[in-house]
Design a protein around this motif. Structure first.
Motif, PDB file in Angstrom:
ATOM      1  N   CYS A  62       1.450 -19.227  43.594  1.00 10.56           N
ATOM      2  CA  CYS A  62       0.676 -18.434  42.628  1.00 10.56           C
ATOM      3  C   CYS A  62       1.130 -16.977  42.663  1.00 10.56           C
ATOM      4  N   ASP A  63       1.242 -16.449  43.854  1.00  8.83           N
ATOM      5  CA  ASP A  63       1.646 -15.054  43.999  1.00  8.83           C
ATOM      6  C   ASP A  63       3.075 -14.843  43.509  1.00  8.83           C
ATOM      7  N   GLN A  64       3.912 -15.814  43.738  1.00  9.18           N
ATOM      8  CA  GLN A  64       5.299 -15.725  43.290  1.00  9.18           C
ATOM      9  C   GLN A  64       5.381 -15.696  41.758  1.00  9.18           C
ATOM     10  N   VAL A  65       4.632 -16.592  41.121  1.00 11.03           N
ATOM     11  CA  VAL A  65       4.615 -16.647  39.658  1.00 11.03           C
ATOM     12  C   VAL A  65       4.025 -15.368  39.080  1.00 11.03           C
ATOM     13  N   ARG A  66       2.969 -14.882  39.719  1.00  7.88           N
ATOM     14  CA  ARG A  66       2.345 -13.636  39.254  1.00  7.88           C
ATOM     15  C   ARG A  66       3.351 -12.490  39.363  1.00  7.88           C
ATOM     16  N   GLY A  67       4.134 -12.491  40.403  1.00 13.84           N
ATOM     17  CA  GLY A  67       5.165 -11.467  40.563  1.00 13.84           C
ATOM     18  C   GLY A  67       6.197 -11.522  39.448  1.00 13.84           C
ATOM     19  N   TYR A  68       6.597 -12.730  39.080  1.00 14.16           N
ATOM     20  CA  TYR A  68       7.545 -12.893  37.978  1.00 14.16           C
ATOM     21  C   TYR A  68       6.958 -12.352  36.672  1.00 14.16           C
ATOM     22  N   PHE A  69       5.675 -12.637  36.458  1.00 13.70           N
ATOM     23  CA  PHE A  69       5.001 -12.174  35.245  1.00 13.70           C
ATOM     24  C   PHE A  69       4.966 -10.642  35.205  1.00 13.70           C
ATOM     25  N   GLU A  70       4.596 -10.025  36.308  1.00 15.53           N
ATOM     26  CA  GLU A  70       4.511  -8.572  36.338  1.00 15.53           C
ATOM     27  C   GLU A  70       5.873  -7.935  36.137  1.00 15.53           C
ATOM     28  N   GLU A  71       6.916  -8.566  36.638  1.00 14.34           N
ATOM     29  CA  GLU A  71       8.263  -8.057  36.421  1.00 14.34           C
ATOM     30  C   GLU A  71       8.591  -8.099  34.927  1.00 14.34           C
TER      31      GLU A  71
END
Length: 289
Positions: A62-71
């Motif tokens: 979840c945190d990894q995907v959220r990081g991709y989104f924020e990028e």
């Protein structure tokens, strides 16, 4: 991307986010762009994280995907901003939560809900074709016909602007719930840098309040342009059919009736008091109250 930093501008609709964005962009290092409404995507992401087995099985994913989104959000902001800007703002009239960019500074502008109501009413009548309210409230459609024929109809007939109880209550309820959500955000996310700014304070001392905001964003206030032209508060002449109509403080007194006062107290009375816009529930249209 490494040399770029980011922040978010938030606020209820018709509370001055456009003006605030322009003021912040008057700094040579800042560019405030919008409206992206990325919070809608975040809301769906959070729903997926909390319900889909793919994410429930591995919280780190979840945190990894959220990081991709924020990028992706940051890259979109950079693409829309001036190339020379090193501090880029995401300006969207929305609540702080759901948070689009975690850890970045957030500035939320607050405006008297009664003035917000006036600005939203004019906005609605200028865009009646895209709002369902005019189908739900037939009387508003009839009033809209008068406004289309004469843009100064409401100045000549001020009691007509807020005669729809449905529109008044829904607008003030939305304002109250928005402000409560942002107050709750302070408690929910104590590490998130949040700065509230009152529209009225910015109107009264634009230079001083802008200076404080630049300090909050950790930029040199002396690198901003002078406050002239469209950066000044309000407009010399009212423009009833324009998106940026008047920008005044206390304009609600020109349109409120006894009924509007009562509806406002019932929907947002306590929040008006909490925010310092009223001393008690006894306020009236009379400026001395």
């Amino acid at each position: 991307m490494e040399e770029k930093k980011f922040f978010c501008v938030r606020g209820y609709i018709k509370s001055g986010t456009n003006w605030l964005g322009r003021l912040l962009s008057s700094h040579q290092d800042i560019c405030c762009v919008g409206e992206f409404h990325w919070h809608e995507v975040v809301r769906q992401l959070n729903t997926n994280f909390n319900n889909l087995p793919l994410f429930l099985e591995d919280e780190s994913y979840c945190d990894q995907v959220r990081g991709y989104f924020e990028e992706m959000v940051k890259r979109s902001l950079v693409a829309a901003a001036e190339p020379t800007a090193t501090l880029i703002g995401d300006r969207t009239p929305a609540t702080i939560v759901p948070v689009t960019l975690r850890s970045v500074p957030h500035i939320s502008i607050i405006r008297d809900g009664r003035d917000v109501l006036i600005s939203r009413a004019f906005h609605l009548y200028n865009h009646a074709e895209v709002h369902r309210l005019f189908k739900r409230v037939p009387d508003m459609a009839e009033t809209h016909a008068h406004f289309k024929k004469d843009p100064w109809f409401f100045q000549k007939n001020p009691e007509e602007l807020l005669k729809s109880e449905t529109m008044v209550r829904e607008s003030l309820r939305g304002w109250r719930e928005h402000l409560q959500s942002d107050l709750d955000a302070v408690e929910r996310f104590p590490k998130l840098p949040i700065r509230f700014i009152r529209y009225e304070d910015l109107h009264a001392d634009t230079q001083g309040e802008r200076h404080k905001l630049f300090e909050f964003l950790d930029v040199d206030p002396t690198k901003a342009s002078k406050i002239t032209g469209h950066l000044k508060p309000g407009f010399k002449k009212e423009r009833p059919t324009e998106f940026l109509r008047k920008g005044a403080v206390g304009d609600w007194r020109n349109y409120f009736t006894d009924a509007t006062v009562q509806w406002s107290k019932e929907e947002a009375g306590e929040m008006l008091i909490f925010q310092g816009y009223a001393d008690s529930m006894d306020w009236t249209v009379d400026p001395s109250s």
